[in-house]
Design an enzyme around this catalytic site. Structure first.
Site, short mmCIF file in Angstrom:
data_model
loop_
_atom_site.label_atom_id
_atom_site.label_comp_id
_atom_site.label_asym_id
_atom_site.label_seq_id
_atom_site.Cartn_x
_atom_site.Cartn_y
_atom_site.Cartn_z
N CYS A 138 0.83 -1.21 0.00
CA CYS A 138 0.00 0.00 0.00
C CYS A 138 0.86 1.26 0.00
O CYS A 138 1.35 1.69 1.06
CB CYS A 138 -0.93 -0.01 1.22
N CYS A 141 -0.43 4.07 2.17
CA CYS A 141 -0.19 3.94 3.61
C CYS A 141 1.28 4.18 3.95
O CYS A 141 1.59 4.79 4.98
CB CYS A 141 -0.56 2.54 4.11
N ASP A 142 2.18 3.69 3.14
CA ASP A 142 3.60 3.61 3.55
C ASP A 142 4.55 4.47 2.72
O ASP A 142 5.73 4.56 3.04
CB ASP A 142 4.07 2.15 3.47
#
Ligand code: NAP
Length: 321
Positions: A138, A141-142
């Site tokens: 992701c 997200c990261d």
């Protein structure tokens, strides 16, 4: 184990655009739907940034915001939300029994399955071990953790292009590793990726291992040429795996007809499965289109199919008792 003895008109499994749209329609039809959200409530839109192709948002909308709007709309029509994962179902007789977190069982005259799909993994032991330590599925997200670093994106579809383009906001270089010499992604996404000076492509390469340094975080990938078998180390700080999705159908295996990849089989032109009273919508039954808007469309269809089924069998209780 708790059993809620009420027989609900309709239970919806899944809280992405398919499940939430089914809830809006079933709620408006006065069926008092119960929606089981799953622990990763909201589905794949929760890890999507700009949704540019959902109609009615000319400037795009963030995935989580779109989900929140749908949820509010479903709440307005009196959907009851239950958090937790469906761990087993009994579809052998009606009412159907749906067990959540192996703890509580709910009964329903009709079931709408909208459990979606999840990101596939390459299947390397190092991939699991280093997840969160340089391996991610992701970028949204990261990606931030890879500011001024080099990353690899694995895959050749729209997801891989989207991840790669997003990661150029942070990383100095993004290398897309693809197992063939041609992308599967749509033309527009391909063009955007080709035009981005930070993205380069490593064609005909498979990730055969992920290497970690002394700190226990990713330092490189071993790339294999599938034609010659040649192996080479490529240094990188991060690996984003974007190789497609698989349907979330584990609780339904052996209970209903699934195809060879595990997708629920629905009848052509409607959302009926092989079990009368069980309907499926969204990505869990769609290996082809897999868009938020198509998921929402089939969610609407599933609610209407369930409503007609209840009308025909005259089981609608008009309430939760
Ligand atoms: P996808 O289209 O199935 O692409 C998966 C990619 O990963 C393919 O290039 C495939 O290679 C590769 N791959 C699969 N298994 C692999 C493995 N074990 N090792 C290495 N590579 C592997 O999946 P997706 O990109 O997630 O897209 C799914 C659907 O969502 C599509 O319909 C797509 O259009 C849609 N989508 C749309 C958008 C958008 O419009 N903005 C964004 C994301 C997704 P091969 O090509 O060789 O098979």
């Amino acid at each position: 184990m708790d059993t809620d003895n009420s027989v609900h008109n309709v239970i919806i499994i899944g809280s992405g655009p398919a499940g939430l749209t089914a809830a809006i329609y079933a709620g408006r039809a006065n069926l008092h739907p119960v929606l089981i959200e799953g622990t990763s409530a909201g589905g794949q839109l929760m890890i999507t940034t700009d949704v540019e192709n959902y109609p009615a948002f000319p400037n795009g909308i963030q995935g989580p915001e779109l989900v929140l709007c749908m949820k509010k709309q479903a709440q307005r029509f009196e959907t009851t939300f239950v958090s937790g994962d469906v761990t087993s179902v009994d579809l052998s007789k009606r009412p159907f029994a749906i067990t959540v977190n192996a703890e509580a069982t709910y009964l329903a005259q009709t079931l709408i399955i909208a459990s979606g799909a999840r990101a596939k993994q390459i299947g390397l032991p190092a991939e699991r071990r280093l997840m969160g330590r340089g391996v991610s599925a992701c970028a949204t997200c990261d990606g931030f953790f890879f500011r001024d670093k080099e990353v690899v994106v694995v895959g050749g579809g729209d997801t891989a292009m989207e991840e790669a383009i997003f990661l150029t906001r942070f990383a100095t270089q993004v290398a897309v590793v693809h197992r063939r010499d041609r992308l599967r992604a749509s033309k527009i996404m391909q063009e955007r990726a080709f035009q981005n000076p930070k993205i380069k492509f490593l064609w005909n390469r498979e990730v055969s291992d992920i290497v970690a340094g002394e700190a226990g975080t990713v330092t490189g990938v071993i790339l294999k040429d599938p034609f010659t078998g040649e192996m080479a180390l490529k240094k990188t700080d991060g690996v984003f795996v974007a190789i497609g999705h698989e349907p979330d159908t584990a609780p339904f295996k052996g209970q209903m007809a699934l195809d060879e990849k595990g997708y629920i089989i629905t009848q052509s032109g409607n959302t009926h499965t092989n079990i009368p009273g069980v309907f499926a919508c969204g990505d869990v039954q769609d290996p082809v289109y897999r868009q938020a808007v198509t998921a929402a469309g089939t969610g609407c269809m599933a609610a209407m199919d369930a409503e007609r089924f209840l009308e025909a069998s005259d089981h609608s209780s008009g309430g939760c008792s």
